[in-house]
Design a protein around this motif. Structure first.
Motif, mmCIF file in Angstrom:
data_model
loop_
_atom_site.group_PDB
_atom_site.id
_atom_site.type_symbol
_atom_site.label_atom_id
_atom_site.label_comp_id
_atom_site.label_asym_id
_atom_site.label_seq_id
_atom_site.Cartn_x
_atom_site.Cartn_y
_atom_site.Cartn_z
ATOM 1 N N MET A 1 12.884 7.027 7.106
ATOM 2 C CA MET A 1 11.536 7.491 6.841
ATOM 3 C C MET A 1 11.104 7.106 5.422
ATOM 4 S SD MET A 1 9.449 9.698 8.572
ATOM 5 C CE MET A 1 8.402 11.077 8.371
ATOM 6 N N LYS A 2 12.030 7.192 4.475
ATOM 7 C CA LYS A 2 11.730 6.859 3.089
ATOM 8 C C LYS A 2 11.369 5.375 2.966
ATOM 9 C CE LYS A 2 13.639 7.909 -1.421
ATOM 10 N NZ LYS A 2 14.818 8.322 -2.146
ATOM 11 N N ASN A 3 12.073 4.545 3.692
ATOM 12 C CA ASN A 3 11.829 3.116 3.650
ATOM 13 C C ASN A 3 10.426 2.791 4.170
ATOM 14 O OD1 ASN A 3 12.303 0.437 3.228
ATOM 15 N ND2 ASN A 3 13.626 0.165 5.001
ATOM 16 N N LYS A 4 9.986 3.494 5.196
ATOM 17 C CA LYS A 4 8.668 3.272 5.767
ATOM 18 C C LYS A 4 7.581 3.664 4.763
ATOM 19 C CE LYS A 4 5.957 4.257 9.883
ATOM 20 N NZ LYS A 4 5.904 4.988 11.156
ATOM 21 N N ALA A 5 7.784 4.763 4.059
ATOM 22 C CA ALA A 5 6.822 5.212 3.053
ATOM 23 C C ALA A 5 6.730 4.206 1.907
ATOM 24 C CB ALA A 5 7.210 6.582 2.532
ATOM 25 N N GLN A 6 7.845 3.616 1.538
ATOM 26 C CA GLN A 6 7.835 2.613 0.478
ATOM 27 C C GLN A 6 7.052 1.385 0.904
ATOM 28 O OE1 GLN A 6 12.002 2.051 -0.203
ATOM 29 N NE2 GLN A 6 12.147 3.739 -1.677
ATOM 30 N N LYS A 7 7.226 0.958 2.138
ATOM 31 C CA LYS A 7 6.497 -0.207 2.638
ATOM 32 C C LYS A 7 4.997 0.060 2.667
ATOM 33 C CE LYS A 7 10.227 -2.092 5.428
ATOM 34 N NZ LYS A 7 10.725 -2.396 6.766
ATOM 35 N N ILE A 8 4.610 1.256 3.085
ATOM 36 C CA ILE A 8 3.191 1.608 3.112
ATOM 37 C C ILE A 8 2.620 1.629 1.699
ATOM 38 C CG2 ILE A 8 1.576 3.490 3.624
ATOM 39 C CD1 ILE A 8 3.345 4.124 6.061
ATOM 40 N N VAL A 10 3.679 -0.089 -0.904
ATOM 41 C CA VAL A 10 3.587 -1.470 -1.405
ATOM 42 C C VAL A 10 2.389 -2.174 -0.794
ATOM 43 C CG1 VAL A 10 4.726 -3.722 -1.353
ATOM 44 C CG2 VAL A 10 6.029 -1.690 -1.960
ATOM 45 N N ILE A 11 2.170 -2.004 0.487
ATOM 46 C CA ILE A 11 1.028 -2.634 1.140
ATOM 47 C C ILE A 11 -0.279 -2.101 0.576
ATOM 48 C CG2 ILE A 11 -0.201 -2.815 3.349
ATOM 49 C CD1 ILE A 11 2.590 -2.950 4.690
ATOM 50 N N ALA A 12 -0.365 -0.784 0.354
ATOM 51 C CA ALA A 12 -1.570 -0.198 -0.238
ATOM 52 C C ALA A 12 -1.794 -0.728 -1.648
ATOM 53 C CB ALA A 12 -1.464 1.318 -0.246
ATOM 54 N N PHE A 13 -0.716 -0.867 -2.414
ATOM 55 C CA PHE A 13 -0.812 -1.398 -3.775
ATOM 56 C C PHE A 13 -1.351 -2.826 -3.754
ATOM 57 C CE2 PHE A 13 1.140 -3.724 -7.326
ATOM 58 C CZ PHE A 13 0.626 -2.995 -8.390
ATOM 59 N N ILE A 14 -0.825 -3.645 -2.865
ATOM 60 C CA ILE A 14 -1.267 -5.041 -2.774
ATOM 61 C C ILE A 14 -2.736 -5.115 -2.368
ATOM 62 C CG2 ILE A 14 -0.961 -7.180 -1.461
ATOM 63 C CD1 ILE A 14 2.065 -6.559 -1.496
ATOM 64 N N ILE A 15 -3.160 -4.267 -1.458
ATOM 65 C CA ILE A 15 -4.562 -4.267 -1.031
ATOM 66 C C ILE A 15 -5.476 -3.868 -2.190
ATOM 67 C CG2 ILE A 15 -6.235 -3.070 0.447
ATOM 68 C CD1 ILE A 15 -4.037 -3.026 2.611
ATOM 69 N N VAL A 16 -5.102 -2.837 -2.922
ATOM 70 C CA VAL A 16 -5.934 -2.381 -4.048
ATOM 71 C C VAL A 16 -5.996 -3.445 -5.130
ATOM 72 C CG1 VAL A 16 -6.067 -0.684 -5.923
ATOM 73 C CG2 VAL A 16 -5.612 0.059 -3.584
ATOM 74 N N ILE A 17 -4.863 -4.024 -5.489
ATOM 75 C CA ILE A 17 -4.845 -5.071 -6.519
ATOM 76 C C ILE A 17 -5.641 -6.286 -6.061
ATOM 77 C CG2 ILE A 17 -3.343 -6.711 -7.769
ATOM 78 C CD1 ILE A 17 -3.279 -3.897 -8.880
ATOM 79 N N GLY A 18 -5.475 -6.682 -4.799
ATOM 80 C CA GLY A 18 -6.224 -7.821 -4.270
ATOM 81 C C GLY A 18 -7.718 -7.583 -4.303
ATOM 82 N N ALA A 19 -8.150 -6.381 -3.931
ATOM 83 C CA ALA A 19 -9.579 -6.065 -3.966
ATOM 84 C C ALA A 19 -10.107 -6.101 -5.392
ATOM 85 C CB ALA A 19 -9.820 -4.697 -3.337
ATOM 86 N N ASN A 20 -9.323 -5.609 -6.335
ATOM 87 C CA ASN A 20 -9.756 -5.641 -7.736
ATOM 88 C C ASN A 20 -9.808 -7.055 -8.277
ATOM 89 O OD1 ASN A 20 -10.233 -2.911 -8.179
ATOM 90 N ND2 ASN A 20 -8.075 -2.514 -8.526
ATOM 91 N N LEU A 21 -8.858 -7.889 -7.897
ATOM 92 C CA LEU A 21 -8.861 -9.275 -8.370
ATOM 93 C C LEU A 21 -10.054 -10.049 -7.829
ATOM 94 C CD1 LEU A 21 -5.083 -10.262 -8.224
ATOM 95 C CD2 LEU A 21 -6.487 -9.842 -10.249
ATOM 96 N N LEU A 22 -10.490 -9.731 -6.629
ATOM 97 C CA LEU A 22 -11.641 -10.425 -6.048
ATOM 98 C C LEU A 22 -12.957 -10.023 -6.709
ATOM 99 C CD1 LEU A 22 -10.738 -10.344 -2.251
ATOM 100 C CD2 LEU A 22 -10.638 -12.291 -3.808
ATOM 101 N N THR A 23 -13.010 -8.810 -7.267
ATOM 102 C CA THR A 23 -14.245 -8.351 -7.893
ATOM 103 C C THR A 23 -14.349 -8.711 -9.362
ATOM 104 O OG1 THR A 23 -13.277 -6.190 -8.391
ATOM 105 C CG2 THR A 23 -14.436 -6.412 -6.292
ATOM 106 N N ILE A 24 -13.261 -9.188 -9.963
ATOM 107 C CA ILE A 24 -13.291 -9.555 -11.379
ATOM 108 C C ILE A 24 -14.081 -10.844 -11.546
ATOM 109 C CG2 ILE A 24 -11.884 -10.357 -13.324
ATOM 110 C CD1 ILE A 24 -9.703 -8.511 -12.401
#
Length: 73
Positions: A1-8, A10-24
């Motif tokens: 269960m812990k591993n699944k939470a870590q993957k989620i 990381v994916i959320a982090f990548i989405i947020v960073i990607g969205a911010n990079l596109l708006t810069i």
């Protein structure tokens, strides 16, 4: 269960960073390159936060040295 939470997370982090990079904006050219204005503001309007930050950094360095020195004994 812990591993699944870590993957989620990381994916959320990548989405947020990607969205911010596109708006810069592609241009990071400063409007003015007057360094003296930064110095004047730092030592007039922002002198109290500057000094508090310096005290905080010195205290953290002393604390780190105390912790490291305590482990060697």
């Amino acid at each position: 269960m812990k591993n699944k939470a870590q993957k989620i997370a990381v994916i959320a982090f990548i989405i947020v960073i990607g969205a911010n990079l596109l708006t810069i904006s592609k241009s990071f050219t400063p409007k003015s390159q007057d360094i003296s204005r930064i110095g004047i503001l730092l030592f007039s309007s922002y002198i109290v936060p500057f000094e508090l930050l310096s005290v905080l950094l010195v205290a953290s360095i002393i604390g780190i040295m105390y912790i490291v020195g305590d482990d060697e004994k």
